[in-house]
Design a protein around this motif. Structure first.
Motif, PDB file in Angstrom:
ATOM      1  N   THR A 107       0.896  -1.275   0.004  1.00 49.94           N
ATOM      2  CA  THR A 107      -0.109  -0.012  -0.034  1.00 49.94           C
ATOM      3  C   THR A 107       0.799   1.269   0.031  1.00 49.94           C
ATOM      4  OG1 THR A 107      -0.139   0.088   2.486  1.00 49.94           O
ATOM      5  CG2 THR A 107      -1.822  -1.218   1.212  1.00 49.94           C
ATOM      6  N   GLY A 108       2.131   1.133   0.329  1.00 54.92           N
ATOM      7  CA  GLY A 108       2.890   2.220   0.411  1.00 54.92           C
ATOM      8  C   GLY A 108       2.764   3.275   1.465  1.00 54.92           C
ATOM      9  N   ARG A 109       1.810   2.780   2.618  1.00 56.13           N
ATOM     10  CA  ARG A 109       1.448   3.411   3.791  1.00 56.13           C
ATOM     11  C   ARG A 109       1.940   2.718   5.079  1.00 56.13           C
ATOM     12  NH1 ARG A 109      -2.438   7.157   2.802  1.00 56.13           N
ATOM     13  NH2 ARG A 109      -3.151   6.992   0.612  1.00 56.13           N
ATOM     14  N   CYS A 110       2.287   3.542   6.112  1.00 57.36           N
ATOM     15  CA  CYS A 110       2.623   3.081   7.620  1.00 57.36           C
ATOM     16  C   CYS A 110       1.275   2.915   8.208  1.00 57.36           C
ATOM     17  CB  CYS A 110       3.511   4.235   8.113  1.00 57.36           C
ATOM     18  SG  CYS A 110       3.990   3.707   9.914  1.00 57.36           S
ATOM     19  N   PRO A 111       0.829   1.805   8.721  1.00 63.47           N
ATOM     20  CA  PRO A 111      -0.399   1.344   9.167  1.00 63.47           C
ATOM     21  C   PRO A 111      -0.425   2.227  10.688  1.00 63.47           C
ATOM     22  CG  PRO A 111       0.438  -0.593   8.418  1.00 63.47           C
ATOM     23  CD  PRO A 111       1.690   0.438   8.123  1.00 63.47           C
ATOM     24  N   VAL A 112       0.539   2.524  11.428  1.00 59.32           N
ATOM     25  CA  VAL A 112       0.626   3.151  12.653  1.00 59.32           C
ATOM     26  C   VAL A 112       0.029   4.453  12.220  1.00 59.32           C
ATOM     27  CG1 VAL A 112       2.203   4.046  14.381  1.00 59.32           C
ATOM     28  CG2 VAL A 112       2.367   1.563  13.825  1.00 59.32           C
ATOM     29  N   PHE A 113       0.703   5.213  11.415  1.00 61.97           N
ATOM     30  CA  PHE A 113       0.395   6.478  10.902  1.00 61.97           C
ATOM     31  C   PHE A 113      -0.963   6.616  10.427  1.00 61.97           C
ATOM     32  CE2 PHE A 113       0.381  10.633   8.503  1.00 61.97           C
ATOM     33  CZ  PHE A 113       0.914  11.507   9.655  1.00 61.97           C
ATOM     34  N   GLU A 114      -1.477   5.614   9.987  1.00 67.41           N
ATOM     35  CA  GLU A 114      -2.905   5.592   9.574  1.00 67.41           C
ATOM     36  C   GLU A 114      -3.867   5.346  10.747  1.00 67.41           C
ATOM     37  OE1 GLU A 114      -4.512   5.713   5.904  1.00 67.41           O
ATOM     38  OE2 GLU A 114      -2.449   6.796   6.129  1.00 67.41           O
ATOM     39  N   GLY A 115      -3.728   5.170  11.930  1.00 67.19           N
ATOM     40  CA  GLY A 115      -4.610   4.941  13.004  1.00 67.19           C
ATOM     41  C   GLY A 115      -4.321   3.600  13.675  1.00 67.19           C
ATOM     42  N   VAL A 116      -3.554   2.778  13.122  1.00 69.14           N
ATOM     43  CA  VAL A 116      -3.537   1.433  13.550  1.00 69.14           C
ATOM     44  C   VAL A 116      -2.516   1.336  14.888  1.00 69.14           C
ATOM     45  CG1 VAL A 116      -2.803  -1.048  13.152  1.00 69.14           C
ATOM     46  CG2 VAL A 116      -3.909   0.259  11.543  1.00 69.14           C
ATOM     47  N   ALA A 117      -3.043   1.037  16.034  1.00 69.24           N
ATOM     48  CA  ALA A 117      -2.249   1.210  17.383  1.00 69.24           C
ATOM     49  C   ALA A 117      -1.252  -0.201  17.284  1.00 69.24           C
ATOM     50  CB  ALA A 117      -2.977   0.857  18.383  1.00 69.24           C
ATOM     51  N   MET A 118      -0.054  -0.123  17.535  1.00 68.27           N
ATOM     52  CA  MET A 118       0.825  -1.346  17.806  1.00 68.27           C
ATOM     53  C   MET A 118       1.394  -1.404  19.204  1.00 68.27           C
ATOM     54  SD  MET A 118       4.456  -2.355  15.703  1.00 68.27           S
ATOM     55  CE  MET A 118       3.371  -2.419  14.043  1.00 68.27           C
ATOM     56  N   VAL A 119       0.720  -2.430  19.711  1.00 70.26           N
ATOM     57  CA  VAL A 119       1.326  -2.694  21.195  1.00 70.26           C
ATOM     58  C   VAL A 119       2.167  -3.904  21.300  1.00 70.26           C
ATOM     59  CG1 VAL A 119       0.393  -3.472  23.388  1.00 70.26           C
ATOM     60  CG2 VAL A 119      -0.946  -1.864  21.812  1.00 70.26           C
ATOM     61  N   ARG A 120       3.432  -3.787  21.979  1.00 65.89           N
ATOM     62  CA  ARG A 120       4.214  -4.643  22.220  1.00 65.89           C
ATOM     63  C   ARG A 120       3.890  -5.594  23.257  1.00 65.89           C
ATOM     64  NH1 ARG A 120       9.440  -3.731  19.810  1.00 65.89           N
ATOM     65  NH2 ARG A 120       9.349  -1.880  18.192  1.00 65.89           N
ATOM     66  N   ILE A 121       3.931  -6.799  23.054  1.00 64.27           N
ATOM     67  CA  ILE A 121       3.673  -7.926  24.129  1.00 64.27           C
ATOM     68  C   ILE A 121       4.924  -8.782  24.385  1.00 64.27           C
ATOM     69  CG2 ILE A 121       1.285  -7.733  23.681  1.00 64.27           C
ATOM     70  CD1 ILE A 121       1.453 -10.190  21.925  1.00 64.27           C
ATOM     71  N   GLY A 122       5.168  -9.534  25.540  1.00 61.62           N
ATOM     72  CA  GLY A 122       6.071 -10.415  25.695  1.00 61.62           C
ATOM     73  C   GLY A 122       7.421  -9.882  25.679  1.00 61.62           C
ATOM     74  N   GLY A 123       7.734  -8.670  25.483  1.00 57.40           N
ATOM     75  CA  GLY A 123       9.278  -8.145  25.544  1.00 57.40           C
ATOM     76  C   GLY A 123       9.478  -7.069  25.652  1.00 57.40           C
ATOM     77  N   PRO A 124      10.551  -6.346  25.478  1.00 56.55           N
ATOM     78  CA  PRO A 124      10.825  -4.672  25.485  1.00 56.55           C
ATOM     79  C   PRO A 124      10.292  -4.049  24.325  1.00 56.55           C
ATOM     80  CG  PRO A 124      12.800  -6.204  25.096  1.00 56.55           C
ATOM     81  CD  PRO A 124      11.790  -7.237  25.407  1.00 56.55           C
ATOM     82  N   GLY A 125      10.396  -2.817  24.694  1.00 60.12           N
ATOM     83  CA  GLY A 125       9.915  -1.948  23.510  1.00 60.12           C
ATOM     84  C   GLY A 125      11.167  -1.813  22.478  1.00 60.12           C
ATOM     85  N   ALA A 126      10.968  -0.907  21.449  1.00 58.84           N
ATOM     86  CA  ALA A 126      12.108  -0.580  20.773  1.00 58.84           C
ATOM     87  C   ALA A 126      12.980   0.225  21.639  1.00 58.84           C
ATOM     88  CB  ALA A 126      11.631   0.145  19.514  1.00 58.84           C
ATOM     89  N   ALA A 127      14.584   0.167  21.279  1.00 61.52           N
ATOM     90  CA  ALA A 127      15.286   1.273  21.751  1.00 61.52           C
ATOM     91  C   ALA A 127      15.139   2.497  21.295  1.00 61.52           C
ATOM     92  CB  ALA A 127      16.582   0.838  21.358  1.00 61.52           C
ATOM     93  N   PRO A 128      15.064   3.388  22.149  1.00 63.95           N
ATOM     94  CA  PRO A 128      14.941   5.100  21.668  1.00 63.95           C
ATOM     95  C   PRO A 128      15.637   5.308  20.543  1.00 63.95           C
ATOM     96  CG  PRO A 128      15.411   4.958  23.999  1.00 63.95           C
ATOM     97  CD  PRO A 128      15.801   3.489  23.461  1.00 63.95           C
ATOM     98  N   THR A 129      14.813   6.097  19.598  1.00 63.44           N
ATOM     99  CA  THR A 129      15.542   6.344  18.350  1.00 63.44           C
ATOM    100  C   THR A 129      14.786   7.814  17.935  1.00 63.44           C
ATOM    101  OG1 THR A 129      16.043   5.873  16.119  1.00 63.44           O
ATOM    102  CG2 THR A 129      14.005   5.166  16.923  1.00 63.44           C
ATOM    103  N   HIS A 130      15.548   8.605  17.183  1.00 65.55           N
ATOM    104  CA  HIS A 130      15.023   9.755  16.610  1.00 65.55           C
ATOM    105  C   HIS A 130      14.102   9.142  15.268  1.00 65.55           C
ATOM    106  CE1 HIS A 130      14.133  13.652  14.891  1.00 65.55           C
ATOM    107  NE2 HIS A 130      14.907  13.232  13.727  1.00 65.55           N
ATOM    108  N   VAL A 131      12.843   9.127  14.934  1.00 65.24           N
ATOM    109  CA  VAL A 131      12.144   8.839  13.815  1.00 65.24           C
ATOM    110  C   VAL A 131      11.734  10.144  13.019  1.00 65.24           C
ATOM    111  CG1 VAL A 131      11.255   6.896  14.987  1.00 65.24           C
ATOM    112  CG2 VAL A 131      10.137   9.144  14.860  1.00 65.24           C
ATOM    113  N   PRO A 132      11.676   9.608  11.645  1.00 67.69           N
ATOM    114  CA  PRO A 132      11.461  10.708  10.747  1.00 67.69           C
ATOM    115  C   PRO A 132      10.383  11.779  11.236  1.00 67.69           C
ATOM    116  CG  PRO A 132      11.751   8.641   9.732  1.00 67.69           C
ATOM    117  CD  PRO A 132      11.691   8.395  10.986  1.00 67.69           C
TER     118      PRO A 132
END
Length: 219
Positions: A107-132
């Protein structure tokens, strides 16, 4: 429409990534080449250094790994009726990668930016980063209430996904160019016309006039 979509990620050997997607009572699996950790680390370094094309490259790399093949097909079908919840379970050190930035190659789209929530389960989250950075282009003179609602929505999504969201104010050619020159790697176009122009407060403009090219993603 699925209540939640579950992605499970794990390594197979040293160079393969196994992806399983569960949604709507069905499951789909695929095995891809594992993205190299050094490549991801280098792209994240370039992002911190202010390179917007590196942000796009990282989003595409993660998106091909997460949404490629049968798992992506199942997930897209589950998201057909609107925004969903993605639960992500990543093992073997994969949890530290910023999967929230994954760009669906179909689709060429980012689901999270389209309103899809992403929840991490069973492990640590992403390391801090500067995103676009992301830019929102909407003409408030068309519908002030809609413009304010979209502004609130995109900023809320930005906070959830760790994305810096800025709005082109006023919605003019110069403001859009300023967003891009400031490092926006994605833009949301609220007012495209059938001929591919964008409705702005001053006048409709083409993608080329706004400075939008293949390096700038559209969400």
């Amino acid at each position: 429409m699925a209540d939640a979509i579950l992605f499970s990620l794990s390594r197979r050997g040293t160079d393969e990534l196994h992806v399983r997607c569960d949604a709507d009572g069905r499951s789909a699996e695929a095995t891809h080449a594992l993205p190299e950790g050094t490549v991801i680390a280098d792209l994240r370094f370039q992002i911190r250094d202010g390179n917007p094309s590196a942000g796009r490259a990282l989003c595409e790399l993660l998106g091909a790994a997460l949404f490629g093949g049968a798992p992506g097909t199942l997930a897209r079908a589950a998201m057909t009726d609107g925004p969903q919840l993605i639960c992500l379970e990543a093992a073997d050190g994969l949890a530290h990668w910023p999967w929230e930035m994954a760009l669906d190659p179909a689709t060429g789209r980012c689901p999270v930016f389209e309103g899809v929530a992403m929840v991490r389960i069973g492990g640590p989250g992403a390391a801090p980063t500067h995103v676009p950075k992301a830019g929102v282009i909407v003409s408030p003179s068309r519908d002030r209430a809609r413009a304010d609602a979209l502004d609130a929505l995109t900023h809320n999504l930005g906070r959830k996904g760790g994305i810096s969201v800025a709005r082109a104010t006023p919605a003019s050619v110069d403001s859009v160019r300023d967003l891009i020159s400031d490092g926006a790697a994605f833009v949301h176009l609220d007012s495209p016309t059938p001929d591919g122009r964008v409705v702005l407060d001053d006048a409709p403009a083409t993608m080329q006039e706004l400075g939008l090219n293949a390096k700038i993603g559209r969400a």
